[in-house]
Enzyme design. Structure first.
Site, PDB file in Angstrom:
ATOM      1  N   VAL A 138       0.905  -1.151   0.000  1.00  0.00           N
ATOM      2  CA  VAL A 138       0.000   0.000   0.000  1.00  0.00           C
ATOM      3  C   VAL A 138       0.945   1.202   0.000  1.00  0.00           C
ATOM      4  O   VAL A 138       1.542   1.533   1.031  1.00  0.00           O
ATOM      5  CB  VAL A 138      -0.941   0.009   1.227  1.00  0.00           C
ATOM      6  N   PRO A 139       1.142   1.813  -1.165  1.00  0.00           N
ATOM      7  CA  PRO A 139       2.211   2.808  -1.330  1.00  0.00           C
ATOM      8  C   PRO A 139       1.856   4.190  -0.777  1.00  0.00           C
ATOM      9  O   PRO A 139       1.668   5.162  -1.515  1.00  0.00           O
ATOM     10  CB  PRO A 139       2.412   2.831  -2.843  1.00  0.00           C
ATOM     11  N   CYS A 140       1.823   4.307   0.523  1.00  0.00           N
ATOM     12  CA  CYS A 140       1.483   5.579   1.173  1.00  0.00           C
ATOM     13  C   CYS A 140       2.503   6.661   0.833  1.00  0.00           C
ATOM     14  O   CYS A 140       2.182   7.853   0.915  1.00  0.00           O
ATOM     15  CB  CYS A 140       1.333   5.402   2.676  1.00  0.00           C
ATOM     16  N   HIS A 141       3.705   6.261   0.420  1.00  0.00           N
ATOM     17  CA  HIS A 141       4.714   7.254   0.044  1.00  0.00           C
ATOM     18  C   HIS A 141       4.308   8.038  -1.201  1.00  0.00           C
ATOM     19  O   HIS A 141       4.829   9.112  -1.452  1.00  0.00           O
ATOM     20  CB  HIS A 141       6.080   6.590  -0.160  1.00  0.00           C
TER      21      HIS A 141
END
Length: 186
Positions: A138-141
């Site tokens: 889950v690419p929160c970046h």
């Protein structure tokens, strides 16, 4: 939090990450802490009921893909199964939108809020991403503050880690040149 069967550490371009797995998929991921020992200790705190053991084939395949992503390979990791049991429904909706952001692209917290049908919930989106147990799958970046500001990042290394991950991906806004195309190094 999901029930885990085991956890392992693995080396990436940004440091040693942690991965935990269960019967329904990955139970958690951890971006690097300042040292391998600190990453291991945090994994033991997050998953006290399991031992550090070699990963099964499904987790090993995820490790290889995550490692490649953090080396610059474009992979959305969308087909990696995540055990979302124990994850609040609002967070699940936020994570679904974040997972749909391709490598090298970004959205703002406000754009994510709008996509889940909750305009004005940018702060709640930020809080959900701050509790993301599945980074970088889950690419929160890839979610930034308004005005192309980095916003926060709760992983080890903070915003510097977020910016490094975006730099590895050659992140850009819309059709504009990448965030790091002017040659500035972090």
């Amino acid at each position: 939090m999901a029930t885990a069967l085991g956890f392992s550490l693995f080396e990436t371009a940004i440091g040693h990450c942690g991965i935990a797995w269960g019967e329904r998929g990955l139970a958690g991921l951890l971006l690097p802490e300042p040292s391998v020992a600190q990453t291991r200790a945090r994994m033991r705190r997050l998953f006290p009921q399991v031992d550090e053991v070699p990963p099964p084939p499904e987790a090993q395949a995820a490790i290889q893909r995550i490692t490649a992503l953090l080396d610059g390979t474009r992979d959305d990791l969308l087909d990696i199964a995540l055990d979302m049991s124990g994850v609040p429904p609002f967070h699940q909706r936020v994570y679904e939108v974040a997972r749909a952001i391709p490598p090298g692209r970004t959205l703002t917290y406000g754009e994510v809020a709008a996509r889940i049908g909750e305009p004005g919930a940018a702060r709640a989106v930020g809080q959900a991403l701050g509790h993301n147990p599945f980074a970088p799958v889950v690419p929160c970046h890839r979610v930034l503050a308004a005005g192309a500001r980095s916003g926060g990042f709760s992983a080890g290394g903070g915003v510097a880690t977020k910016l490094r991950m975006l730099q590895i991906e050659g992140a850009q806004f819309g059709e504009a040149p990448g965030l790091f195309d002017d040659g500035r190094a972090l």
